[in-house]
Design a protein around this motif. Structure first.
Motif, PDB file in Angstrom:
ATOM      1  N   ARG A  93      -8.247  10.611  -8.023  1.00  0.00           N
ATOM      2  CA  ARG A  93      -6.811  10.424  -7.984  1.00  0.00           C
ATOM      3  C   ARG A  93      -5.898  10.927  -6.910  1.00  0.00           C
ATOM      4  N   LYS A  94      -6.288  12.181  -6.743  1.00  0.00           N
ATOM      5  CA  LYS A  94      -5.758  12.701  -5.503  1.00  0.00           C
ATOM      6  C   LYS A  94      -5.757  11.930  -4.265  1.00  0.00           C
ATOM      7  N   LYS A  95      -7.127  11.511  -3.935  1.00  0.00           N
ATOM      8  CA  LYS A  95      -7.535  10.531  -2.971  1.00  0.00           C
ATOM      9  C   LYS A  95      -6.567   9.356  -3.031  1.00  0.00           C
ATOM     10  N   LEU A  96      -6.439   8.571  -4.172  1.00  0.00           N
ATOM     11  CA  LEU A  96      -5.633   7.490  -4.316  1.00  0.00           C
ATOM     12  C   LEU A  96      -4.144   7.542  -4.058  1.00  0.00           C
ATOM     13  N   ARG A  97      -3.663   8.900  -4.282  1.00  0.00           N
ATOM     14  CA  ARG A  97      -2.374   8.796  -4.038  1.00  0.00           C
ATOM     15  C   ARG A  97      -2.041   9.185  -2.502  1.00  0.00           C
ATOM     16  N   LEU A  98      -3.301   9.818  -2.021  1.00  0.00           N
ATOM     17  CA  LEU A  98      -3.171  10.106  -0.471  1.00  0.00           C
ATOM     18  C   LEU A  98      -3.169   8.672   0.376  1.00  0.00           C
ATOM     19  N   LEU A  99      -4.122   7.864  -0.111  1.00  0.00           N
ATOM     20  CA  LEU A  99      -4.252   6.477   0.554  1.00  0.00           C
ATOM     21  C   LEU A  99      -3.175   5.440   0.320  1.00  0.00           C
ATOM     22  N   GLU A 100      -2.502   5.447  -0.857  1.00  0.00           N
ATOM     23  CA  GLU A 100      -1.561   4.597  -1.281  1.00  0.00           C
ATOM     24  C   GLU A 100      -2.042   3.276  -1.175  1.00  0.00           C
ATOM     25  N   ILE A 101      -3.020   2.837  -1.974  1.00  0.00           N
ATOM     26  CA  ILE A 101      -3.977   1.683  -1.813  1.00  0.00           C
ATOM     27  C   ILE A 101      -3.181   0.630  -2.543  1.00  0.00           C
ATOM     28  N   ASN A 102      -2.958  -0.641  -2.168  1.00  0.00           N
ATOM     29  CA  ASN A 102      -2.343  -1.738  -3.113  1.00  0.00           C
ATOM     30  C   ASN A 102      -3.655  -2.492  -3.345  1.00  0.00           C
ATOM     31  N   PHE A 103      -4.185  -2.333  -4.623  1.00  0.00           N
ATOM     32  CA  PHE A 103      -5.041  -2.970  -5.236  1.00  0.00           C
ATOM     33  C   PHE A 103      -4.987  -4.669  -5.293  1.00  0.00           C
ATOM     34  N   LYS A 104      -4.013  -5.308  -5.030  1.00  0.00           N
ATOM     35  CA  LYS A 104      -3.436  -6.652  -5.274  1.00  0.00           C
ATOM     36  C   LYS A 104      -3.801  -7.314  -3.765  1.00  0.00           C
ATOM     37  N   LYS A 105      -3.365  -6.413  -2.865  1.00  0.00           N
ATOM     38  CA  LYS A 105      -3.437  -6.918  -1.403  1.00  0.00           C
ATOM     39  C   LYS A 105      -4.050  -5.505  -0.711  1.00  0.00           C
ATOM     40  N   PRO A 106      -5.166  -5.179  -0.844  1.00  0.00           N
ATOM     41  CA  PRO A 106      -5.657  -4.254  -0.348  1.00  0.00           C
ATOM     42  C   PRO A 106      -6.097  -4.135   0.987  1.00  0.00           C
ATOM     43  N   SER A 107      -5.926  -2.982   1.679  1.00  0.00           N
ATOM     44  CA  SER A 107      -6.360  -2.670   3.088  1.00  0.00           C
ATOM     45  C   SER A 107      -7.897  -2.500   3.010  1.00  0.00           C
ATOM     46  N   HIS A 108      -8.486  -3.082   4.070  1.00  0.00           N
ATOM     47  CA  HIS A 108     -10.034  -2.608   4.058  1.00  0.00           C
ATOM     48  C   HIS A 108     -10.342  -1.247   4.332  1.00  0.00           C
ATOM     49  N   SER A 109      -9.579  -1.019   5.561  1.00  0.00           N
ATOM     50  CA  SER A 109      -9.938   0.423   6.073  1.00  0.00           C
ATOM     51  C   SER A 109      -9.549   1.383   4.838  1.00  0.00           C
ATOM     52  N   LYS A 110      -8.532   1.210   4.069  1.00  0.00           N
ATOM     53  CA  LYS A 110      -8.319   2.116   2.915  1.00  0.00           C
ATOM     54  C   LYS A 110      -9.197   2.098   1.924  1.00  0.00           C
ATOM     55  N   LEU A 111      -9.625   0.933   1.596  1.00  0.00           N
ATOM     56  CA  LEU A 111     -10.920   1.041   0.572  1.00  0.00           C
ATOM     57  C   LEU A 111     -11.932   1.480   0.750  1.00  0.00           C
ATOM     58  N   ILE A 112     -12.530   1.139   2.166  1.00  0.00           N
ATOM     59  CA  ILE A 112     -13.629   1.785   2.961  1.00  0.00           C
ATOM     60  C   ILE A 112     -13.699   3.403   2.586  1.00  0.00           C
ATOM     61  N   ASN A 113     -12.397   4.077   3.089  1.00  0.00           N
ATOM     62  CA  ASN A 113     -12.304   5.135   3.224  1.00  0.00           C
ATOM     63  C   ASN A 113     -12.285   5.765   1.768  1.00  0.00           C
ATOM     64  N   LEU A 114     -11.728   5.070   0.565  1.00  0.00           N
ATOM     65  CA  LEU A 114     -12.022   5.663  -0.697  1.00  0.00           C
ATOM     66  C   LEU A 114     -13.340   5.622  -1.045  1.00  0.00           C
ATOM     67  N   ILE A 115     -14.279   4.589  -0.859  1.00  0.00           N
ATOM     68  CA  ILE A 115     -15.443   4.433  -1.238  1.00  0.00           C
ATOM     69  C   ILE A 115     -16.551   5.332  -0.644  1.00  0.00           C
ATOM     70  N   LYS A 116     -16.242   5.560   0.582  1.00  0.00           N
ATOM     71  CA  LYS A 116     -16.984   6.496   1.283  1.00  0.00           C
ATOM     72  C   LYS A 116     -16.977   7.906   0.827  1.00  0.00           C
ATOM     73  N   TYR A 117     -15.613   8.105   0.343  1.00  0.00           N
ATOM     74  CA  TYR A 117     -15.309   9.474  -0.346  1.00  0.00           C
ATOM     75  C   TYR A 117     -16.116   9.570  -1.528  1.00  0.00           C
ATOM     76  N   ALA A 118     -16.024   8.562  -2.432  1.00  0.00           N
ATOM     77  CA  ALA A 118     -16.719   8.526  -3.678  1.00  0.00           C
ATOM     78  C   ALA A 118     -18.057   8.448  -3.675  1.00  0.00           C
ATOM     79  N   GLU A 119     -18.899   8.206  -2.508  1.00  0.00           N
ATOM     80  CA  GLU A 119     -20.028   8.299  -2.518  1.00  0.00           C
ATOM     81  C   GLU A 119     -20.555   9.706  -2.148  1.00  0.00           C
ATOM     82  N   THR A 120     -19.824  10.615  -1.874  1.00  0.00           N
ATOM     83  CA  THR A 120     -19.992  11.991  -1.645  1.00  0.00           C
ATOM     84  C   THR A 120     -19.949  12.740  -2.909  1.00  0.00           C
ATOM     85  N   LEU A 121     -19.271  12.387  -3.813  1.00  0.00           N
ATOM     86  CA  LEU A 121     -19.123  13.088  -4.934  1.00  0.00           C
ATOM     87  C   LEU A 121     -20.279  13.207  -5.959  1.00  0.00           C
TER      88      LEU A 121
END
Length: 236
Positions: free
Chosen positions: A208-236
């Motif tokens: 949740r904290k990561k999502l607030r930081l990245l401010e991702i628009n899931f309808k028109k997502p930024s690839h770089s932000k999505l990749i950042n989010l998924i890479k972070y999720a892989e570490t958890l």
């Protein structure tokens, strides 16, 4: 005297065999290499062009069903080979790849390539590249072309589609993106923060904290932000 030519031929043949034996390590060409060279000579840049004539069905100067609403250039990959094409369209409404065999930006000589001829393809519009793979009967999503955004421990895909609409008696096409995350061999629709977070109940607070930081628009997502989010999720 008639035996002289035969003698010369035998001497030449013996010399060739002897030289071949002496230099066998230098000139040794394996059978599979010869076969590969032979097969390569049989292929052309048009091998993948199997399909049917494509006729545009939208009105000129209106919203069209193509990715990026435009034509691009790119590569089509089939059976380990790549084929460059200067004119390529991706029709989102029909989920078909279209090329112009004359490499001209016209509505004639358009071919709709059979999906069996495409393992994957890339398309460039000058400012960015898209890379698509064809998924045939995947676990829990429909068959078709999916953009590959990220492919490591988790796999991130985007399904690009177009919906037909009527606006003041005119047909228009609204483009839509559906984001999928492959985790544990299953594809999950993560088209909203809620859907994404539901996959990681044990790490909900951190994500949740990561999502607030990245401010991702899931309808028109930024690839770089999505990749950042998924890479972070892989570490958890």
């Amino acid at each position: 005297m008639k035996s002289l030519p035969i003698l010369v031929i035998l001497l030449l043949l013996f010399s060739f065999v002897s030289a071949s034996q002496n230099y066998s390590q230098i000139y040794n060409i394996k059978n599979d290499t010869i076969l590969s060279l032979y097969e390569s000579s049989l292929h052309t840049q048009y091998d993948y062009i199997v399909g049917k004539e494509y006729k545009p069905y939208h009105y000129y100067k209106q919203d069209n069903p193509y990715l990026n609403s435009s034509l691009g250039s790119g590569y089509i990959y089939n059976n380990g080979r790549s084929y460059h094409t200067k004119i390529i369209y991706y029709d989102l409404f029909t989920d078909e790849v279209i090329i112009n065999i004359n490499n001209k930006a016209t509505n004639s000589n358009l071919i709709q390539i059979e999906k069996t001829q495409i393992d994957s393809f890339s398309i460039n519009f000058g400012i960015r590249d898209y890379n698509f793979t064809y998924l045939k009967k995947p676990n829990n999503i429909s068959s078709g072309f999916y953009e590959i955004v990220y492919n490591q421990k988790f796999k991130l895909l985007i399904r690009h589609t177009a919906k037909k609409l009527k606006t003041k008696s005119l047909t228009t096409y609204k483009h839509k993106q559906i984001i999928y995350l492959k985790r544990n061999k299953t594809f999950h629709d993560i088209g909203s923060p809620k859907k994404f977070l539901s996959l990681f109940p044990e790490s909900n607070k951190l994500l949740r904290k990561k999502l607030r930081l990245l401010e991702i628009n899931f309808k028109k997502p930024s690839h770089s932000k999505l990749i950042n989010l998924i890479k972070y999720a892989e570490t958890l």
